[in-house]
Design a protein around this motif. Structure first.
Motif, PDB file in Angstrom:
ATOM      1  N   ALA A 105      -4.612   9.605   3.421  1.00  0.00           N
ATOM      2  CA  ALA A 105      -5.754   8.980   3.662  1.00  0.00           C
ATOM      3  C   ALA A 105      -5.782   8.140   5.098  1.00  0.00           C
ATOM      4  N   ILE A 106      -5.039   7.749   5.653  1.00  0.00           N
ATOM      5  CA  ILE A 106      -4.708   6.997   6.782  1.00  0.00           C
ATOM      6  C   ILE A 106      -4.817   8.133   8.195  1.00  0.00           C
ATOM      7  N   ALA A 107      -4.044   9.216   7.760  1.00  0.00           N
ATOM      8  CA  ALA A 107      -4.137  10.239   8.940  1.00  0.00           C
ATOM      9  C   ALA A 107      -5.591  10.943   9.017  1.00  0.00           C
ATOM     10  N   LEU A 108      -6.379  10.946   7.768  1.00  0.00           N
ATOM     11  CA  LEU A 108      -7.457  11.523   7.952  1.00  0.00           C
ATOM     12  C   LEU A 108      -8.569  10.373   8.641  1.00  0.00           C
ATOM     13  N   GLY A 109      -8.453   9.143   8.379  1.00  0.00           N
ATOM     14  CA  GLY A 109      -9.240   8.200   8.807  1.00  0.00           C
ATOM     15  C   GLY A 109      -8.817   7.447   9.929  1.00  0.00           C
ATOM     16  N   ALA A 110      -7.781   7.426  10.487  1.00  0.00           N
ATOM     17  CA  ALA A 110      -7.411   6.747  11.626  1.00  0.00           C
ATOM     18  C   ALA A 110      -6.913   7.709  12.747  1.00  0.00           C
ATOM     19  N   GLY A 111      -6.586   9.042  12.360  1.00  0.00           N
ATOM     20  CA  GLY A 111      -6.068  10.155  13.299  1.00  0.00           C
ATOM     21  C   GLY A 111      -6.933  10.067  14.539  1.00  0.00           C
ATOM     22  N   ALA A 112      -8.084  10.174  14.369  1.00  0.00           N
ATOM     23  CA  ALA A 112      -9.116  10.166  15.635  1.00  0.00           C
ATOM     24  C   ALA A 112      -9.115   9.052  16.592  1.00  0.00           C
ATOM     25  N   PHE A 113      -8.281   7.734  16.271  1.00  0.00           N
ATOM     26  CA  PHE A 113      -8.208   6.709  16.998  1.00  0.00           C
ATOM     27  C   PHE A 113      -6.893   6.517  17.660  1.00  0.00           C
ATOM     28  N   HIS A 114      -5.802   7.407  17.161  1.00  0.00           N
ATOM     29  CA  HIS A 114      -4.434   7.145  17.640  1.00  0.00           C
ATOM     30  C   HIS A 114      -3.717   8.476  18.187  1.00  0.00           C
ATOM     31  N   GLY A 115      -3.236   8.241  19.285  1.00  0.00           N
ATOM     32  CA  GLY A 115      -2.574   9.655  19.996  1.00  0.00           C
ATOM     33  C   GLY A 115      -1.183  10.076  19.104  1.00  0.00           C
ATOM     34  N   ARG A 116      -0.781   9.156  18.310  1.00  0.00           N
ATOM     35  CA  ARG A 116       0.362   9.637  17.393  1.00  0.00           C
ATOM     36  C   ARG A 116       0.258   8.420  16.138  1.00  0.00           C
ATOM     37  N   LEU A 117       0.676   9.307  15.078  1.00  0.00           N
ATOM     38  CA  LEU A 117       0.990   8.620  13.810  1.00  0.00           C
ATOM     39  C   LEU A 117       2.228   8.773  13.382  1.00  0.00           C
ATOM     40  N   TYR A 118       2.770   7.651  13.021  1.00  0.00           N
ATOM     41  CA  TYR A 118       4.400   7.639  12.679  1.00  0.00           C
ATOM     42  C   TYR A 118       4.533   7.026  11.373  1.00  0.00           C
ATOM     43  N   PHE A 119       4.996   8.048  10.321  1.00  0.00           N
ATOM     44  CA  PHE A 119       5.244   7.665   8.952  1.00  0.00           C
ATOM     45  C   PHE A 119       6.679   7.650   8.915  1.00  0.00           C
ATOM     46  N   ASN A 120       7.059   6.371   8.166  1.00  0.00           N
ATOM     47  CA  ASN A 120       8.504   6.322   7.753  1.00  0.00           C
ATOM     48  C   ASN A 120       8.477   5.740   6.500  1.00  0.00           C
ATOM     49  N   ASN A 121       9.803   5.744   5.910  1.00  0.00           N
ATOM     50  CA  ASN A 121      10.199   5.237   4.719  1.00  0.00           C
ATOM     51  C   ASN A 121      11.829   5.698   4.370  1.00  0.00           C
ATOM     52  N   ARG A 122      12.336   5.144   3.210  1.00  0.00           N
ATOM     53  CA  ARG A 122      13.658   5.399   3.081  1.00  0.00           C
ATOM     54  C   ARG A 122      14.114   6.730   3.131  1.00  0.00           C
ATOM     55  N   VAL A 123      13.367   7.605   2.975  1.00  0.00           N
ATOM     56  CA  VAL A 123      13.871   9.146   3.071  1.00  0.00           C
ATOM     57  C   VAL A 123      14.273   9.396   4.527  1.00  0.00           C
ATOM     58  N   SER A 124      13.587   8.901   5.478  1.00  0.00           N
ATOM     59  CA  SER A 124      13.586   9.563   6.682  1.00  0.00           C
ATOM     60  C   SER A 124      14.264   8.441   7.659  1.00  0.00           C
ATOM     61  N   MET A 125      14.289   7.169   7.317  1.00  0.00           N
ATOM     62  CA  MET A 125      14.658   6.030   8.121  1.00  0.00           C
ATOM     63  C   MET A 125      15.778   6.119   8.810  1.00  0.00           C
ATOM     64  N   ALA A 126      16.669   6.883   8.118  1.00  0.00           N
ATOM     65  CA  ALA A 126      18.094   7.007   8.972  1.00  0.00           C
ATOM     66  C   ALA A 126      18.022   7.750  10.211  1.00  0.00           C
TER      67      ALA A 126
END
Length: 669
Positions: A437-458
């Motif tokens: 939802a955030i990628a679709l709603g905010a992608g047009a306003f941001h050059g990069r979207l960085y998603f992170n959580n316990r799976v990728s944090m390390a």
């Protein structure tokens, strides 16, 4: 204390400060340490030197030559980086900050060197995309090529990253084959000058490939042409002023801008206090506020969190910031150094005061050194994010951030987008639907979207770390430009041109064989010829081989691939793709290899794979196949061997194409 003269390097000469020189103070002590600037620089001579000396020398090289140049420069800088570390402390940066700026810049050069060797040809023309067939019989084709601009790239850099800011622009520019004139911010130009000296003293760069302006550019922008480019990093106001230069507008000079950015970080509704995601969010927010004392174009300025998590977030983040040791960056115990100058300190405090008219400060003043441009981390909480203005429009370029509450995901997106365009927004969540939802709603306003959580944090690189593989830039307030992005960034300094012509013409221009172009035959089998002896278009036509039913069934039982289309005539006929029992595609590939391979020891060292495999027409028992093998492209890998890309076609007894692919081999040089 000795005051260092910071020179410019113009038209092959080092020129010391002259009229117009200004003093540069240490961010730690406030005492003058250097002076830079010279109003007498001959900017036309610098442009001419780049265009007539540096450009031709770079364009004579192939992309691989220039990639090897980048690697050698990066390794040379790595050997001498301690000198850059020592100078950088006076910018207010800690040793950890140096790793981002200096080591990060060197690493960026190495990435471009690697991608240049892997993704660009060992040639002077870059083919952009596939061949377009413009005629029925394929005698008239089209394609796109990229060639270097025949001007100069003017790089105008910000004060916060005197090394990385230069190298992340310089690497794609040199790889493209374009010379550069670098203008660092005067406040930290002494570090950039030292880095430029190291590169020039290495003897690796062709004359005219790199020049340096320590101080003001004068009227250089008034002399640019359509073959030049400007890449700017700094404030939006300065960017607008430069972009509006009449000469730049009149000549459509390429202008890439990376400017102010009210970057946001969104705490997902699922990242509640006590979860790994909540702890990660606090850690990232604190790190982005204090790294480089918040003087990062990607730093988090707006912290957007669920209303229910605000109190816990303020408590956790305030506690973490309170533990930050602020002081002399040369002290190994220091975690946050100074702002770059007293002027920057005054600017940050003034803008923080604007934010304070709409938000409450929730962190106290820290204990600071008596001298230098030190400030406390300032965390604000705005309870009215929908009506506030300054928190969405004012960037205090220091350790300043504001917490904003949101009701639901749509509200979070709305708040993030109110920044008017940013370099990066981060989202800490484990919920894929929230991320989408955030990628679709905010992608047009941001050059990069960085998603992170316990799976990728390390293994994640962090909210504030632009990577050379990906674009760095953003829409709107962030400047509207793009930098880096792998080979995409290299193309910013090249002209894309469409070409049209016969297969022979396109083959000659792109140094890559195009189907339909002239074939070259040799008395020797091409597999007996060394890399250096093979020529583009060299072709082998094999004798035919009949495919029998016994071949098909033996292959099925031998491999275990007993798919019905190969074993059951009636079932195969019910399939709209097959006329009846047909040969396996991989059987055809195996028989093709048997037809064209020269089995004896020779210059072919290894088969390293195949690309673009397509099966066009089924082959039945009783059909025959023959192979055409053509040298499509050659890429030297080192002094011992190179990669040969072969265009392979399989045709049946009626000369109909049944399969096509590209074979890759490594051949001894």
């Amino acid at each position: 204390m000795t005051i260092a003269d910071i020179s410019s390097f113009a038209a092959g000469q080092w020129i010391t400060p002259g009229t117009g020189a200004r003093a540069i103070a240490s961010a730690i002590t406030g005492a003058p340490i250097a002076r830079a600037g010279n109003d007498a620089l001959d900017v036309q001579a610098m442009l001419d030197h780049a265009r007539t000396t540096g450009g031709p020398a770079l364009r004579k090289m192939t992309f691989h030559d220039r990639a090897r140049l980048l690697k050698a420069l990066a390794l040379h800088l790595r050997e001498h980086r301690q000198a850059l570390y020592d100078l950088s402390f006076d910018t207010g940066a800690t040793q950890s900050d140096h790793l981002i700026d200096i080591d990060g810049g060197i690493g960026t050069m190495l990435v471009f060197a690697s991608k240049g060797r892997k993704e660009m040809p060992d040639a002077q023309v870059f083919l952009d995309g596939d061949i377009e067939q413009l005629s029925r019989n394929g005698t008239f084709l089209g394609a796109h090529i990229c060639t270097p601009l025949q001007g100069v790239a003017v790089h105008i850099n910000a004060f916060n990253f005197p090394v990385w800011g230069m190298l992340e622009k310089l690497a794609p520019t040199l790889l493209a084959g374009v010379p550069a004139i670098v203008k660092p911010a005067t406040a930290t130009c002494y570090v950039t000058e030292a880095c430029v000296r190291l590169m020039l003293e290495s003897g690796l760069l062709p004359p005219g490939a790199l020049q340096l302006v320590s101080g003001g550019l004068g009227d250089m922008l008034d002399h640019l042409t359509c073959q030049d480019a400007v890449a700017f990093t700094g404030s939006a106001d300065t960017g607008l002023k430069l972009r509006s230069n009449p000469q730049i507008l009149a000549n459509s000079v390429r202008f890439t801008s990376e400017a102010d950015s009210l970057n946001a970080s969104i705490l997902g509704h699922d990242a509640t206090p006590g979860t790994a995601e909540f702890d990660l969010f606090v850690k990232e927010a604190a790190r982005e506020m204090t790294t480089k004392a918040g003087q990062k174009c990607t730093a988090i300025r707006r912290i957007i969190a669920p209303e229910t998590a605000i109190d816990a977030l303020i408590s956790a983040l305030s506690s973490r910031l309170a533990k930050t040791v602020i002081g002399d960056p040369r002290d190994t115990a220091t975690r946050m150094g100074a702002l770059v100058s007293e002027a920057q300190k005054h600017d940050v405090l003034a803008k923080a005061a604007l934010i304070a008219t709409e938000a409450e400060r929730v962190t106290p003043d820290a204990v600071l050194p008596d001298t230098g441009a030190f400030v406390s981390p300032m965390l604000f909480h705005c309870t009215t994010p929908d009506t506030a203005q300054h928190v969405h429009t004012t960037e205090a370029f220091g350790p300043v951030s504001t917490i904003l509450p949101y009701r639901d995901t749509d509200h979070a997106i709305e708040l993030a987008n109110r920044g008017g365009g940013s370099l990066v927004a981060s989202v800490i969540t484990r919920d894929p639907e929230t991320a989408r939802a955030i990628a679709l709603g905010a992608g047009a306003f941001h050059g990069r979207l960085y998603f992170n959580n316990r799976v990728s944090m390390a293994e994640s690189t962090g909210h504030g770390s632009p990577l050379p593989h990906l674009t760095h830039g953003g829409p709107g307030r962030a400047g509207g430009g793009e930098e880096m992005g792998g080979i995409r960034g290299v193309k910013h300094y090249m002209q894309r041109t469409s070409i049209q012509g016969s297969p022979d013409i396109l083959t000659a221009i792109g140094e890559k064989w195009v189907p339909g172009a002239r074939e070259i035959t040799s008395a020797d089998h091409p597999f007996t010829r060394r890399f250096g002896d093979l020529v583009i278009g060299e072709t082998l036509h094999t004798a035919p081989r009949e495919i029998t039913l016994a071949d098909i069934e033996h292959f099925a039982h031998f491999t275990g691939d007993t798919f019905y289309a190969h074993m059951d005539e009636a079932a195969a006929k019910r399939n709209p793709f097959f006329p009846g029992q047909v040969a396996h595609g991989y059987l055809l590939l195996s028989f093709a290899a048997g037809l064209f391979v020269e089995p004896n020891e020779g210059p072919v060292l290894a088969n390293t794979g195949l690309d673009s495999l397509r099966f066009m027409k089924p082959v039945e028992a009783g059909d025959s196949i023959e192979v055409r093998l053509t040298v499509k492209k050659k890429t030297k890998r080192n002094d011992e061997y190179g990669e040969v890309r072969w265009h392979v076609t399989l045709s049946n007894q009626s000369s109909e194409l049944v399969a096509e692919y590209e074979l890759l081999t490594m051949n001894a040089y």
